[in-house]
Write a protein that holds these residues in place. Sequence first.
Motif, PDB file in Angstrom:
ATOM      1  N   VAL A   1       0.798  -1.339  -0.013  1.00  0.00           N
ATOM      2  CA  VAL A   1      -0.164   0.050  -0.120  1.00  0.00           C
ATOM      3  C   VAL A   1       0.815   1.147   0.094  1.00  0.00           C
ATOM      4  O   VAL A   1       1.772   1.233   1.095  1.00  0.00           O
ATOM      5  CB  VAL A   1      -0.860  -0.033   1.265  1.00  0.00           C
ATOM      6  CG1 VAL A   1      -1.737   1.248   1.371  1.00  0.00           C
ATOM      7  CG2 VAL A   1      -1.974  -1.113   1.206  1.00  0.00           C
ATOM      8  N   THR A   2       0.705   2.255  -0.964  1.00  0.00           N
ATOM      9  CA  THR A   2       1.524   3.324  -1.093  1.00  0.00           C
ATOM     10  C   THR A   2       0.560   4.583  -0.876  1.00  0.00           C
ATOM     11  O   THR A   2      -0.567   4.598  -1.124  1.00  0.00           O
ATOM     12  CB  THR A   2       2.394   3.444  -2.334  1.00  0.00           C
ATOM     13  OG1 THR A   2       1.496   3.665  -3.293  1.00  0.00           O
ATOM     14  CG2 THR A   2       3.247   2.148  -2.624  1.00  0.00           C
ATOM     15  N   GLY A   3       1.269   5.724  -0.565  1.00  0.00           N
ATOM     16  CA  GLY A   3       0.445   6.945  -0.595  1.00  0.00           C
ATOM     17  C   GLY A   3       1.466   8.126  -1.108  1.00  0.00           C
ATOM     18  O   GLY A   3       2.751   7.971  -0.797  1.00  0.00           O
ATOM     19  N   SER A   4       0.857   8.946  -2.035  1.00  0.00           N
ATOM     20  CA  SER A   4       1.822   9.680  -2.701  1.00  0.00           C
ATOM     21  C   SER A   4       0.966  11.268  -3.141  1.00  0.00           C
ATOM     22  O   SER A   4      -0.190  10.976  -2.992  1.00  0.00           O
ATOM     23  CB  SER A   4       2.322   9.157  -3.888  1.00  0.00           C
ATOM     24  OG  SER A   4       2.898   7.977  -3.626  1.00  0.00           O
ATOM     25  N   SER A   5       1.897  12.058  -3.628  1.00  0.00           N
ATOM     26  CA  SER A   5       1.360  13.561  -3.899  1.00  0.00           C
ATOM     27  C   SER A   5       0.689  13.490  -5.312  1.00  0.00           C
ATOM     28  O   SER A   5      -0.263  14.133  -5.627  1.00  0.00           O
ATOM     29  CB  SER A   5       2.101  14.441  -3.485  1.00  0.00           C
ATOM     30  OG  SER A   5       3.237  14.523  -4.440  1.00  0.00           O
ATOM     31  N   ASP A   6       1.564  12.702  -6.226  1.00  0.00           N
ATOM     32  CA  ASP A   6       1.102  13.091  -7.558  1.00  0.00           C
ATOM     33  C   ASP A   6       1.414  14.394  -7.972  1.00  0.00           C
ATOM     34  O   ASP A   6       0.537  15.123  -8.953  1.00  0.00           O
ATOM     35  CB  ASP A   6      -0.320  12.762  -8.238  1.00  0.00           C
ATOM     36  CG  ASP A   6      -0.417  12.187  -9.488  1.00  0.00           C
ATOM     37  OD1 ASP A   6       0.571  12.230 -10.255  1.00  0.00           O
ATOM     38  OD2 ASP A   6      -1.645  11.886  -9.677  1.00  0.00           O
ATOM     39  N   TYR A   7       2.416  14.914  -7.604  1.00  0.00           N
ATOM     40  CA  TYR A   7       2.917  16.437  -7.854  1.00  0.00           C
ATOM     41  C   TYR A   7       3.213  16.607  -9.401  1.00  0.00           C
ATOM     42  O   TYR A   7       3.775  15.723  -9.980  1.00  0.00           O
ATOM     43  CB  TYR A   7       4.164  16.590  -7.014  1.00  0.00           C
ATOM     44  CG  TYR A   7       4.614  18.007  -7.057  1.00  0.00           C
ATOM     45  CD1 TYR A   7       3.886  18.906  -6.575  1.00  0.00           C
ATOM     46  CD2 TYR A   7       6.106  18.173  -7.553  1.00  0.00           C
ATOM     47  CE1 TYR A   7       4.589  20.242  -6.946  1.00  0.00           C
ATOM     48  CE2 TYR A   7       6.533  19.538  -7.807  1.00  0.00           C
ATOM     49  CZ  TYR A   7       5.787  20.590  -7.189  1.00  0.00           C
ATOM     50  OH  TYR A   7       6.483  21.764  -7.456  1.00  0.00           O
TER      51      TYR A   7
END
Length: 301
Positions: A261-267
């Motif tokens: 499971v990941t979490g990211s901004s997608d900047y």
Amino acid sequence: MLGRYARGMVASHGEDRMPRFRGPSDLHLHSDHSDGTEPPARVMAAAHAAGLHTVALTDHDTTAGWSEAAEAAGSLGMTLLPGMELSARHEWRSIHVLAYLLDPDRAGIRALTDRIRRSRLTRAQTMAERIGHDYDLTWDDILAHTADGATVGRPHLADALVARGYVRDRSEAFAGILHPSSDYYVDLYAPDPVTAVAAIVDAGGVPIIAHPAGRGGLLPQRLLDRMLEAGLGGFELGHRENGEPALGVLRELCARRDLIVTGSSDYHGLGKPNQPGEFTTADDMVARIIASATGSAPVFP
Ligand code: AMP
Ligand code: FE
Ligand code: FE
Ligand code: ZN
């Protein structure tokens, strides 16, 4: 039976590849090698300013930004996971597959990215031509908003429309002129998500579905099963576009199957409001990605 990416498998890997990175980690950032608005070094600086210690550059369908990102990340004391966001499609629905620590030169993945990027170019030219019938917009306008060799996409068309004053920002362009329901819209070639996942695995990378609970809602169970059989590592559950109820279903799936499971901004720089570090990935999950990949190595400071 333990899956390819399960905790137990990772723990049994050699000490040599056990990670020495530190968090916080944001594993989904774009530069102007695709539709971000800043070169990789500026993206790395923005990530560093946000307090991140580990980042992945994941431009759409290209790895051309890796070396500049690696150099910048290193000089800022950050760890870089080289990555990519591969375009795929299931029926009408666009599916983005994040690929970490792959070898981009393996024949299968190279053939896919080359084909997608070629298709993106002719598709953008066709869309520009169609828009040009009704608006004062030429291919040169688009080129002016696309870095040399970058993966071209609708965001570049949007930037050209903003510059011409036809829309206020990318979002307004996407909601109207560039929307799939618009007469100007043209599809790009994108492989089936199972093919995309298999090519990433074949290239030694770890495939993770980006923003899997976005506007389209839950992916069909049969597709999820087939992607997992092909070696899908997990899901980007931390992302501003995800929403219930799909998110809850995927959370349960990830827990039950012990997926990553990941979490990211997608900047995307100025191209989206998303800010580095607005979602992060837990250290044990980053460790599993690093330990299961064989295609390329993280770049440590
Ligand atoms: P394309 O792959 O060329 O069809 O364009 C899709 C890309 O546009 C995705 O990578 C998104 O990052 C970006 N995008 C989609 N919707 C928006 C929006 N409302 N504002 C800014 N960028 C967007
Ligand atoms: Fe994008
Ligand atoms: Fe995406
Ligand atoms: Zn993205």
